[in-house]
Design a protein around this motif. Structure first.
Motif, PDB file in Angstrom:
ATOM      1  N   LEU A  29       0.823  -1.211   0.000  1.00 44.30           N
ATOM      2  CA  LEU A  29       0.000   0.000   0.000  1.00 44.30           C
ATOM      3  C   LEU A  29       0.858   1.263   0.000  1.00 44.30           C
ATOM      4  O   LEU A  29       0.549   2.236  -0.709  1.00 44.30           O
ATOM      5  CB  LEU A  29      -0.953  -0.001   1.196  1.00 44.30           C
ATOM      6  N   ASN A  30       1.925   1.247   0.765  1.00 42.32           N
ATOM      7  CA  ASN A  30       2.827   2.398   0.828  1.00 42.32           C
ATOM      8  C   ASN A  30       3.468   2.668  -0.534  1.00 42.32           C
ATOM      9  O   ASN A  30       3.509   3.807  -0.991  1.00 42.32           O
ATOM     10  CB  ASN A  30       3.898   2.133   1.889  1.00 42.32           C
ATOM     11  N   VAL A  31       3.937   1.623  -1.195  1.00 36.89           N
ATOM     12  CA  VAL A  31       4.554   1.792  -2.519  1.00 36.89           C
ATOM     13  C   VAL A  31       3.515   2.279  -3.522  1.00 36.89           C
ATOM     14  O   VAL A  31       3.786   3.189  -4.321  1.00 36.89           O
ATOM     15  CB  VAL A  31       5.218   0.483  -2.985  1.00 36.89           C
ATOM     16  N   ALA A  32       2.315   1.699  -3.492  1.00 35.89           N
ATOM     17  CA  ALA A  32       1.261   2.122  -4.424  1.00 35.89           C
ATOM     18  C   ALA A  32       0.920   3.599  -4.210  1.00 35.89           C
ATOM     19  O   ALA A  32       0.756   4.361  -5.176  1.00 35.89           O
ATOM     20  CB  ALA A  32       0.016   1.261  -4.241  1.00 35.89           C
ATOM     21  N   TRP A  33       0.812   4.013  -2.947  1.00 36.53           N
ATOM     22  CA  TRP A  33       0.529   5.416  -2.636  1.00 36.53           C
ATOM     23  C   TRP A  33       1.643   6.314  -3.155  1.00 36.53           C
ATOM     24  O   TRP A  33       1.379   7.346  -3.780  1.00 36.53           O
ATOM     25  CB  TRP A  33       0.359   5.594  -1.131  1.00 36.53           C
ATOM     26  N   ASP A  34       2.867   5.921  -2.913  1.00 30.28           N
ATOM     27  CA  ASP A  34       4.011   6.720  -3.341  1.00 30.28           C
ATOM     28  C   ASP A  34       4.050   6.847  -4.871  1.00 30.28           C
ATOM     29  O   ASP A  34       4.286   7.935  -5.402  1.00 30.28           O
ATOM     30  CB  ASP A  34       5.302   6.093  -2.816  1.00 30.28           C
ATOM     31  N   VAL A  35       3.801   5.764  -5.564  1.00 26.26           N
ATOM     32  CA  VAL A  35       3.796   5.795  -7.035  1.00 26.26           C
ATOM     33  C   VAL A  35       2.668   6.682  -7.543  1.00 26.26           C
ATOM     34  O   VAL A  35       2.859   7.502  -8.447  1.00 26.26           O
ATOM     35  CB  VAL A  35       3.684   4.368  -7.609  1.00 26.26           C
ATOM     36  N   MET A  36       1.488   6.544  -6.953  1.00 23.09           N
ATOM     37  CA  MET A  36       0.357   7.368  -7.380  1.00 23.09           C
ATOM     38  C   MET A  36       0.657   8.856  -7.146  1.00 23.09           C
ATOM     39  O   MET A  36       0.423   9.686  -8.030  1.00 23.09           O
ATOM     40  CB  MET A  36      -0.921   6.978  -6.630  1.00 23.09           C
ATOM     41  N   MET A  37       1.188   9.166  -5.978  1.00 22.05           N
ATOM     42  CA  MET A  37       1.493  10.568  -5.681  1.00 22.05           C
ATOM     43  C   MET A  37       2.554  11.117  -6.634  1.00 22.05           C
ATOM     44  O   MET A  37       2.451  12.256  -7.094  1.00 22.05           O
ATOM     45  CB  MET A  37       1.967  10.723  -4.237  1.00 22.05           C
ATOM     46  N   ARG A  38       3.532  10.296  -6.953  1.00 21.17           N
ATOM     47  CA  ARG A  38       4.618  10.769  -7.801  1.00 21.17           C
ATOM     48  C   ARG A  38       4.180  10.947  -9.255  1.00 21.17           C
ATOM     49  O   ARG A  38       4.480  11.961  -9.882  1.00 21.17           O
ATOM     50  CB  ARG A  38       5.792   9.798  -7.739  1.00 21.17           C
ATOM     51  N   TYR A  39       3.485   9.971  -9.810  1.00 24.41           N
ATOM     52  CA  TYR A  39       3.199   9.996 -11.244  1.00 24.41           C
ATOM     53  C   TYR A  39       1.839  10.591 -11.609  1.00 24.41           C
ATOM     54  O   TYR A  39       1.652  11.040 -12.723  1.00 24.41           O
ATOM     55  CB  TYR A  39       3.341   8.592 -11.832  1.00 24.41           C
ATOM     56  N   VAL A  40       0.906  10.593 -10.677  1.00 22.98           N
ATOM     57  CA  VAL A  40      -0.403  11.184 -10.967  1.00 22.98           C
ATOM     58  C   VAL A  40      -0.453  12.636 -10.498  1.00 22.98           C
ATOM     59  O   VAL A  40      -0.894  13.520 -11.234  1.00 22.98           O
ATOM     60  CB  VAL A  40      -1.542  10.357 -10.333  1.00 22.98           C
ATOM     61  N   PHE A  41       0.020  12.879  -9.285  1.00 17.06           N
ATOM     62  CA  PHE A  41      -0.080  14.219  -8.715  1.00 17.06           C
ATOM     63  C   PHE A  41       1.250  14.985  -8.731  1.00 17.06           C
ATOM     64  O   PHE A  41       1.326  16.103  -8.245  1.00 17.06           O
ATOM     65  CB  PHE A  41      -0.617  14.138  -7.285  1.00 17.06           C
ATOM     66  N   HIS A  42       2.295  14.377  -9.255  1.00 12.10           N
ATOM     67  CA  HIS A  42       3.620  15.000  -9.356  1.00 12.10           C
ATOM     68  C   HIS A  42       4.101  15.553  -8.016  1.00 12.10           C
ATOM     69  O   HIS A  42       4.633  16.654  -7.926  1.00 12.10           O
ATOM     70  CB  HIS A  42       3.634  16.094 -10.436  1.00 12.10           C
ATOM     71  N   ASP A  43       3.860  14.761  -6.994  1.00 15.69           N
ATOM     72  CA  ASP A  43       4.287  15.121  -5.649  1.00 15.69           C
ATOM     73  C   ASP A  43       4.878  13.861  -5.023  1.00 15.69           C
ATOM     74  O   ASP A  43       4.425  12.750  -5.288  1.00 15.69           O
ATOM     75  CB  ASP A  43       3.077  15.610  -4.834  1.00 15.69           C
TER      76      ASP A  43
END
Length: 179
Positions: A29-43
Motif C-alpha cells: 500500500l505504501n509503494v502504491a501510494w508513493d507511485v500514485m502521488m509521484r506519477y499522478v499528482f507529481h508530488d
C-alpha cells in the motif's frame, strides 16, 4: 516435554510471521501510494520512500526466522536432499550450533553500539523531510537476531525430536512449476 515447548515456540514464530505478512500488505500500500502521488499528482514524500526501505528491512529481518521454522531457508540442497532425514537432522543441529547461533550472537553484539549511537545522538534522516527517530529501525537489527536465536532454538528442538524419533521431518517447501 520438548514437543510442548516446540509447539509453543511454533505459535510465537507463526504470530511474528503473521505480523510480518501484515507489514508486507502495508509495504504494498505504501509503494502504491508513493507511485500514485509521484506519477499522478507529481508530488512525492521522502518520508514515505524511507518508510518503504525501513518496512522492507523489517520484513527481511524477521522473515528470516520465520523461513527457518518452515525449512525454507537457503542451503546446499544438491547435497542435503540426498541424505536421510536423520543425517539432515544432524546437519541442522550442528549447523545451527556452530554457524547460526554464533553469527546471530555476533550481530547482536556488533549492533549494540550502532543502535545506541543512533539513539544517543537523536539520529534523523539526512534528507529534508525524511524520517526522524532512526534508532527505531536500527534497533530492529538486534531484536530480529534475538528472534532468530529464538527460532534457532525451536529449529534445534525440532531436529532433536526428529533424532529421538518422536516427530517426522518438516516437508521441503514446494516450488511452483509454471506450465
Amino acid at each position: 516435554m520438548l514437543l510442548k515447548i516446540e509447539k509453543f515456540m511454533d505459535k510465537v514464530i507463526d504470530a511474528v510471521g503473521y505480523l510480518t505478512g501484515i507489514l508486507m500488505i502495508w509495504l504494498i500500500l505504501n509503494v502504491a501510494w508513493d507511485v500514485m502521488m509521484r506519477y499522478v499528482f507529481h508530488d512525492s514524500s521522502i518520508a514515505m520512500q524511507e518508510l518503504e526501505w525501513h518496512t522492507f528491512a523489517v520484513i527481511m529481518l524477521y522473515g528470516t526466522g520465520y523461513a527457518l521454522r518452515y525449512n525454507a531457508h537457503v542451503r546446499v540442497d544438491f547435497l542435503y536432499d540426498r541424505m536421510s532425514p536423520r543425517k539432515q537432522a544432524w546437519i541442522n543441529v550442528w549447523g545451527t550450533i556452530f554457524f547460526l547461533l554464533p553469527l546471530a550472537l555476533l550481530v547482536i553484539y556488533g549492533s549494540y553500539d550502532f543502535v545506541m549511537d543512533a539513539y544517543t545522538t537523536h539520529e534523523i534522516s539526512e534528507d529534508p523531510g525524511g524520517l526522524t527517530h532512526r534508532w527505531i529501525i536500527k534497533a530492529q537489527i538486534p531484536f530480529a537476531f534475538i528472534f532468530l536465536i529464538f527460532c534457532a532454538v525451536n529449529f534445534l528442538i525440532h531436529n532433536i525430536n526428529i533424532l529421538r524419533g518422536v516427530e517426522p521431518p518438516l516437508p521441503e517447501p514446494q516450488e511452483e512449476v509454471m506450465e
